[in-house]
Design a protein around this motif. Sequence first.
Motif, PDB file in Angstrom:
ATOM      1  N   UNK A 108       0.839  -1.213   0.000  1.00 30.73           N
ATOM      2  CA  UNK A 108       0.000   0.000   0.000  1.00 30.73           C
ATOM      3  C   UNK A 108       0.866   1.252   0.000  1.00 30.73           C
ATOM      4  N   UNK A 109       1.857   1.310   0.886  1.00 31.99           N
ATOM      5  CA  UNK A 109       2.725   2.490   0.962  1.00 31.99           C
ATOM      6  C   UNK A 109       3.535   2.680  -0.318  1.00 31.99           C
ATOM      7  N   UNK A 110       4.016   1.564  -0.898  1.00 34.48           N
ATOM      8  CA  UNK A 110       4.748   1.665  -2.166  1.00 34.48           C
ATOM      9  C   UNK A 110       3.874   2.254  -3.258  1.00 34.48           C
ATOM     10  N   UNK A 111       2.647   1.770  -3.351  1.00 32.76           N
ATOM     11  CA  UNK A 111       1.733   2.251  -4.388  1.00 32.76           C
ATOM     12  C   UNK A 111       1.487   3.752  -4.240  1.00 32.76           C
ATOM     13  N   UNK A 112       1.326   4.205  -3.005  1.00 35.21           N
ATOM     14  CA  UNK A 112       1.056   5.626  -2.765  1.00 35.21           C
ATOM     15  C   UNK A 112       2.318   6.466  -2.934  1.00 35.21           C
ATOM     16  N   UNK A 113       3.388   6.058  -2.257  1.00 37.78           N
ATOM     17  CA  UNK A 113       4.584   6.903  -2.159  1.00 37.78           C
ATOM     18  C   UNK A 113       5.414   6.919  -3.441  1.00 37.78           C
ATOM     19  N   UNK A 114       5.518   5.775  -4.138  1.00 38.01           N
ATOM     20  CA  UNK A 114       6.260   5.774  -5.397  1.00 38.01           C
ATOM     21  C   UNK A 114       5.566   6.672  -6.410  1.00 38.01           C
ATOM     22  N   UNK A 115       4.240   6.644  -6.408  1.00 37.73           N
ATOM     23  CA  UNK A 115       3.482   7.502  -7.322  1.00 37.73           C
ATOM     24  C   UNK A 115       3.670   8.983  -7.044  1.00 37.73           C
ATOM     25  N   UNK A 116       3.874   9.340  -5.773  1.00 32.04           N
ATOM     26  CA  UNK A 116       4.001  10.759  -5.404  1.00 32.04           C
ATOM     27  C   UNK A 116       5.456  11.229  -5.448  1.00 32.04           C
ATOM     28  N   UNK A 117       6.357  10.468  -4.814  1.00 37.49           N
ATOM     29  CA  UNK A 117       7.745  10.923  -4.644  1.00 37.49           C
ATOM     30  C   UNK A 117       8.772  10.180  -5.492  1.00 37.49           C
ATOM     31  N   UNK A 118       8.353   9.188  -6.256  1.00 39.00           N
ATOM     32  CA  UNK A 118       9.298   8.473  -7.101  1.00 39.00           C
ATOM     33  C   UNK A 118       9.870   7.246  -6.421  1.00 39.00           C
ATOM     34  N   UNK A 119      10.786   6.574  -7.125  1.00 37.94           N
ATOM     35  CA  UNK A 119      11.273   5.279  -6.666  1.00 37.94           C
ATOM     36  C   UNK A 119      12.100   5.337  -5.386  1.00 37.94           C
ATOM     37  N   UNK A 120      12.721   6.494  -5.088  1.00 40.70           N
ATOM     38  CA  UNK A 120      13.519   6.610  -3.858  1.00 40.70           C
ATOM     39  C   UNK A 120      12.643   6.394  -2.622  1.00 40.70           C
ATOM     40  N   UNK A 121      11.367   6.752  -2.730  1.00 41.10           N
ATOM     41  CA  UNK A 121      10.448   6.602  -1.599  1.00 41.10           C
ATOM     42  C   UNK A 121      10.314   5.146  -1.170  1.00 41.10           C
ATOM     43  N   UNK A 122      10.555   4.211  -2.092  1.00 37.13           N
ATOM     44  CA  UNK A 122      10.418   2.789  -1.761  1.00 37.13           C
ATOM     45  C   UNK A 122      11.375   2.378  -0.649  1.00 37.13           C
ATOM     46  N   UNK A 123      12.540   3.009  -0.581  1.00 36.15           N
ATOM     47  CA  UNK A 123      13.487   2.707   0.489  1.00 36.15           C
ATOM     48  C   UNK A 123      12.925   3.062   1.855  1.00 36.15           C
ATOM     49  N   UNK A 124      12.206   4.184   1.921  1.00 38.76           N
ATOM     50  CA  UNK A 124      11.645   4.643   3.190  1.00 38.76           C
ATOM     51  C   UNK A 124      10.408   3.845   3.585  1.00 38.76           C
TER      52      UNK A 124
END
Length: 450
Positions: free
Chosen positions: A343-359
């Motif tokens: 869920x967080x990957x789907x939301x955050x990657x869409x908003x902040x890009x692939x770097x967000x996946x680390x967080x």
Amino acid sequence: MLTTPIFTRLLSTAEYGQYNVFNSWLSIVTIFVSLDLAAGVYTQGLIKFETERKVYSSSLQGLTTTLCLFWTVIYLLFRNFWNDLFSLTTVQMLAMLVMIWATAVFRFWAGEQRVLYRYKALVFVTLGVSFAKPVIGIVFVVLAEDKVTARILGLALVELIGYAGFFFVQMWRGKKFYSAKFWKHALLFNLPLIPHYLSQVVLSSADRIMIKDMVGDSQAGIYSLAYAVSSIMALFNSSLSQTISPWVYRKIKEKKIKDIPSVAYISLALIAGVNLLLIALAPEAVAIFAPRSYHEAIWVIPPVAMSVYFMYSYDLFAKFAFYYEKTNFIMLASIIGAALNVVLNFICIGIWGYVAAGYTTLVCYIVYCIGHYIFMNKTCDKYCDGVRPYQLKKILFITIPFLAMGFLLLLTYNYAILRYGLIAVAAVFAFVKRKQLVGLVKKVMAVKKS
């Protein structure tokens, strides 16, 4: 790990991304094909059934081989469906099935060697295979037009040749392909854990698949490089965990729970230290491991490296539920962590890009770890006479400074002088305290003698 700089230069970022997405699918498919029988149930069983260890090992080899053959037939009957589902070719899928079987065979043998603390043969085999994989891989990649498939085939060939013999070794010793007792025990133990093992894979692999689909192959390649560099520290995790796991299980079996915390706290501090070292040197590590096109990976390494610490912490907590076979606890904590990750990957990657996946990975491993800590305490309240092994304040005393220092180092990436200054201070501190640090390491390694 040492040959990553070679393959990041032989493969484009897109090809490197495709290869790592294959590895992500490999991790997921392994759970369904082999049921990951070489994981928790095997180590637990080696201790629980130590008087029947040889028969137990051969029968689990037999069960895994049966499962792999069954799924190979299913694949061949419907290969077009599976190829479309995974976006892989028939050759790549068959190589994947070979790798699943060969790796499981090796893990059974290696697990037995670790429980018996017989490391010489294990190190010899590991070094031999580790040398052969990149050598064959480089030759295949250089000569082939389809470099991704060539890389995969090189790994499959080496693993098949290097590991297959251990199947026959353990079968000869145990002389039992099928054991109703051990097959039933393994299946009843591991089937409820499939969501748990799948959740672990989702936590470590889903981000690369989602980045590929949501952003692109090149970004998946850059993220994979960051994950690969961070995995250097995961080697410390697995080495330390596999060294102390039999000891921890034995202490649980003997009801000597109070012996565990002193070693566990030290091991947590050691894992925190080596991960901070990686975070401090992330820009240099990326420059060594890959060309300039991968430079953005430096911003992914800190949160992923911090996640490695929580991977180790979770393992310490989950051992109690594993030993007492509280698979529902394990499954629930794992599903929560994995679902949150998607869920967080789907939301955050869409908003902040692939770097967000680390967080998102870091956040989810923290949640995952907390869940297993809570369920560990519930298990100990019921089966360990109410004795809880770890004090929360001591864990937080290690964890909070670790997180704070990790993010502080991240903020220094654009200020090289400041970062090198902090590294120098840490080096001086380590030198002054070297005797105490060596003593702590020796205390952890003393579990091998005990």
